[in-house]
Design a protein around this motif. Structure first.
Motif, mmCIF file in Angstrom:
data_model
loop_
_atom_site.group_PDB
_atom_site.id
_atom_site.type_symbol
_atom_site.label_atom_id
_atom_site.label_comp_id
_atom_site.label_asym_id
_atom_site.label_seq_id
_atom_site.Cartn_x
_atom_site.Cartn_y
_atom_site.Cartn_z
ATOM 1 N N ALA A 96 0.853 -1.187 0.000
ATOM 2 C CA ALA A 96 0.000 0.000 0.000
ATOM 3 C C ALA A 96 0.888 1.236 0.000
ATOM 4 N N ASP A 97 0.407 2.303 -0.599
ATOM 5 C CA ASP A 97 1.186 3.531 -0.677
ATOM 6 C C ASP A 97 1.034 4.343 0.600
ATOM 7 N N VAL A 98 1.506 3.767 1.698
ATOM 8 C CA VAL A 98 1.517 4.434 2.994
ATOM 9 C C VAL A 98 2.879 4.176 3.634
ATOM 10 N N MET A 99 3.243 4.985 4.609
ATOM 11 C CA MET A 99 4.567 4.831 5.203
ATOM 12 C C MET A 99 4.541 5.201 6.680
ATOM 13 N N LEU A 100 5.628 4.792 7.379
ATOM 14 C CA LEU A 100 5.776 5.146 8.782
ATOM 15 C C LEU A 100 7.252 5.414 9.057
ATOM 16 N N PRO A 101 7.538 6.245 10.062
ATOM 17 C CA PRO A 101 8.939 6.600 10.333
ATOM 18 C C PRO A 101 9.706 5.436 10.948
ATOM 19 N N GLU A 102 10.991 5.348 10.586
ATOM 20 C CA GLU A 102 11.888 4.355 11.151
ATOM 21 C C GLU A 102 12.714 5.011 12.263
ATOM 22 N N PRO A 103 13.069 4.267 13.301
ATOM 23 C CA PRO A 103 13.928 4.838 14.357
ATOM 24 C C PRO A 103 15.343 5.053 13.838
ATOM 25 N N SER A 104 16.016 6.020 14.411
ATOM 26 C CA SER A 104 17.411 6.303 14.074
ATOM 27 C C SER A 104 18.231 6.188 15.342
ATOM 28 N N GLU A 105 18.944 5.073 15.489
ATOM 29 C CA GLU A 105 19.650 4.778 16.722
ATOM 30 C C GLU A 105 21.139 5.103 16.615
ATOM 31 N N ASP A 106 21.724 5.496 17.738
ATOM 32 C CA ASP A 106 23.177 5.589 17.844
ATOM 33 C C ASP A 106 23.690 4.165 18.045
ATOM 34 N N LEU A 107 24.601 3.723 17.178
ATOM 35 C CA LEU A 107 24.989 2.316 17.163
ATOM 36 C C LEU A 107 26.060 1.961 18.179
ATOM 37 N N GLY A 108 26.616 2.935 18.882
ATOM 38 C CA GLY A 108 27.606 2.639 19.902
ATOM 39 C C GLY A 108 28.836 1.961 19.333
ATOM 40 N N LEU A 109 29.210 0.809 19.904
ATOM 41 C CA LEU A 109 30.394 0.089 19.433
ATOM 42 C C LEU A 109 30.282 -0.318 17.962
ATOM 43 N N MET A 110 29.060 -0.455 17.469
ATOM 44 C CA MET A 110 28.860 -0.863 16.076
ATOM 45 C C MET A 110 29.010 0.293 15.088
ATOM 46 N N ALA A 111 29.297 1.486 15.577
ATOM 47 C CA ALA A 111 29.385 2.653 14.700
ATOM 48 C C ALA A 111 30.344 2.469 13.526
ATOM 49 N N PRO A 112 31.539 1.870 13.704
ATOM 50 C CA PRO A 112 32.454 1.725 12.569
ATOM 51 C C PRO A 112 31.907 0.850 11.444
ATOM 52 N N ALA A 113 30.814 0.117 11.715
ATOM 53 C CA ALA A 113 30.207 -0.729 10.687
ATOM 54 C C ALA A 113 29.090 -0.031 9.931
ATOM 55 N N GLY A 114 28.534 1.095 10.459
ATOM 56 C CA GLY A 114 27.402 1.656 9.729
ATOM 57 C C GLY A 114 26.796 2.934 10.264
ATOM 58 N N GLN A 115 27.523 3.725 11.026
ATOM 59 C CA GLN A 115 26.936 4.862 11.741
ATOM 60 C C GLN A 115 26.731 6.113 10.886
ATOM 61 N N LEU A 116 27.517 6.337 9.857
ATOM 62 C CA LEU A 116 27.676 7.674 9.279
ATOM 63 C C LEU A 116 26.460 8.198 8.515
ATOM 64 N N TRP A 117 26.357 9.538 8.528
ATOM 65 C CA TRP A 117 25.464 10.312 7.681
ATOM 66 C C TRP A 117 26.345 11.107 6.722
ATOM 67 N N SER A 118 25.884 11.238 5.477
ATOM 68 C CA SER A 118 26.678 12.003 4.521
ATOM 69 C C SER A 118 25.774 12.550 3.422
ATOM 70 N N THR A 119 26.372 13.268 2.499
ATOM 71 C CA THR A 119 25.655 13.888 1.391
ATOM 72 C C THR A 119 26.199 13.381 0.070
ATOM 73 N N ALA A 120 25.447 13.608 -0.987
ATOM 74 C CA ALA A 120 25.911 13.206 -2.318
ATOM 75 C C ALA A 120 27.186 13.946 -2.695
ATOM 76 N N ALA A 121 27.289 15.219 -2.323
ATOM 77 C CA ALA A 121 28.489 15.991 -2.657
ATOM 78 C C ALA A 121 29.705 15.470 -1.903
ATOM 79 N N ASP A 122 29.549 15.204 -0.598
ATOM 80 C CA ASP A 122 30.675 14.687 0.175
ATOM 81 C C ASP A 122 31.115 13.317 -0.322
ATOM 82 N N LEU A 123 30.161 12.440 -0.602
ATOM 83 C CA LEU A 123 30.518 11.100 -1.080
ATOM 84 C C LEU A 123 31.164 11.156 -2.456
ATOM 85 N N SER A 124 30.843 12.165 -3.246
ATOM 86 C CA SER A 124 31.523 12.336 -4.529
ATOM 87 C C SER A 124 32.990 12.697 -4.309
#
Length: 458
Positions: free
Chosen positions: A209-237
């Motif tokens: 169905a064309d409906v949605m709900l928000p997902e939680p955004s958790e601080d990953l703690g020790l797991m941060a080096p595996a997937g924590q980062l936020w970035s932009t298209a310009a920075d990743l370029s």
């Protein structure tokens, strides 16, 4: 402002916009941003969204998930290049007490250490990192699933160990090392461990169905080096440009090439994909692409680089699933590389030439196989078969008429010019294989000798 050579053609821009519009629409994602980098310049970016009157741009942050691992790998390679560790070192040498100390740093980087893919329950991506305060909480009671070094088995906990390794050896937090050693030198001021406005919110879109709900955004703690980062298209370029050619402020071109080299056998049937040291290596659309994919609840991301074409692409979206982000980023590379292929640099002669080395060029024979030896820049040479198939390789000068193989069958092997007592060249020795100027010429240094009757007919 880009120069005329850097700017894309209007038809190319239209094709790029169409591709991300299709991805956003058919993928049923709240928003999607794409960007293309060519030869060090951001040459295009575009965004699509379901919100009227608003569209994210190349400065909007998205969570990039496992693309974070590539940053962690760069930090480890920096430690190696500084002589603070060796990739063949067992983890226990630098980070004792983990329970898996016999696995090597290289195995952790390439996901061949045999560790589990995920942490013990509960689902780590949707729970706060404070629930796993110690490495034992990340690894669980059975931290080994496969023999180390035998197969590729993707492991998020493995990169948690690498993050802790960095902190122990460097004496600072993973986040601080990342900021000082990668983000600041590369000018990636919109990449961070926590979201900074403007940033997208993460959403789950209902599959039926064309409906949605928000997902939680958790601080990953020790797991941060595996997937924590936020970035932009310009920075990743900017990061993509670094992955293509290196930057001595961060990591040399040679070490970046090492990251791009497959490090473990692929799974059976997955012959179009491999994993280097923190980088995925794939074949898509007939091209070799390096980079990484990423996902966390509410977000999917992909960065691909075609080193040969000098083109990279980023695709970021804020839906847990739906948009085919891997194919979208690959298509952005393909559109630019096919429509506007790289213009080669003008041919120029070498600045100088060693006449002694010049005499070594030309045809050589390994048995009856014919090869050509070419002199290239900085005293290097290339060996290529003159017809049919054969083992070609590039060699870098090592001094005293010796060269070291860079790729292919002869990677790491020594090529040596062997001279007679009068100074003339007898043959080339390549890892004990003998190359002579003529095929099986009597009197040449051919192991096993040459039949005294010489060549003959029936």
């Amino acid at each position: 402002m880009t120069s005329s050579l850097e700017a894309l053609l209007p038809t190319t821009k239209r094709a790029l916009l169409h591709r991300i519009a299709v991805a956003q629409s058919e993928g049923r994602t709240p928003s999607l941003v794409g960007a293309v980098e060519r030869d060090g310049q951001l040459v295009w970016s575009g965004g699509r969204t379901c919100v009227d009157g608003h569209a994210p741009d190349s400065d909007t942050q998205y969570r990039i998930g496992s693309i974070t691992k590539t940053f962690t790998a760069v930090l480890v390679l920096r430690l190696r290049d500084e002589g603070l560790l060796d990739l063949s070192d067992p983890l226990d040498k630098h980070l004792p007490g983990t329970g898996v100390g016999e696995v090597t740093i290289a195995q952790l980087l390439g996901h061949s250490a045999g560790l589990p893919a995920e942490t013990p329950a509960p689902w780590w991506e949707r729970t706060p990192g404070s629930m796993r305060p110690e490495l034992g909480d990340v690894l669980g009671e059975q931290p080994r699933m496969h023999p180390a070094g035998r197969r590729h088995h993707y492991s998020n906990p493995g990169y948690t160990l690498l993050g802790s390794l960095i902190e122990t050896v460097r004496g600072t937090s993973w986040e601080e090392a990342l900021r000082h050693e990668i983000l600041e030198p590369l000018g990636m001021h919109r990449t961070s461990a926590q979201p900074q406005a403007p940033h997208a919110g993460g959403w789950a879109v209902h599959p039926w169905a064309d409906v949605m709900l928000p997902e939680p955004s958790e601080d990953l703690g020790l797991m941060a080096p595996a997937g924590q980062l936020w970035s932009t298209a310009a920075d990743l370029s900017r990061f993509a440009a670094f992955l293509a050619r290196g930057d001595d402020k961060v990591l040399s071109a040679a070490s970046v090439r090492e990251m791009r080299t497959p490090s473990a056998p692929s799974e059976a049937g997955d012959w179009d994909g491999a994993y280097g040291l923190g980088l995925q290596v794939v074949r898509i659309n007939g091209r070799t692409l390096i980079g990484h994919t990423g996902s966390l609840p509410g977000f999917v991301a992909c960065l691909w680089v075609s080193v040969e074409d000098g083109v990279s692409a980023v695709a970021l979206s804020n839906a847990t699933s739906g948009p085919m982000i891997v194919a979208t980023a690959a298509d952005l590379v393909r559109i630019v590389a096919d429509a506007e292929p790289r213009i080669p640099e003008p041919w120029r002669p070498l600045p100088d030439v060693d006449q002694t080395l010049l005499q070594l060029t030309g045809p050589w024979y390994w048995g009856t196989y014919s090869y050509g030896l070419r002199l290239v820049a900085e005293g290097g040479v290339e060996l290529q078969p003159l017809r049919g198939t054969g083992r070609s390789a590039r060699f870098v000068a090592a001094g005293d008429e010796t060269w070291t193989g860079l790729d292919g069958y002869y990677a790491g092997e020594t090529l040596r010019a062997v001279r007679r007592e009068d100074g003339s060249v007898s043959h080339l020795d390549l890892g004990s294989f003998v190359f002579t100027r003529e095929p099986y010429e009597p009197g040449d240094a051919v192991p096993g000798g040459v039949d005294g009757e010489g060549w003959r007919g029936l």
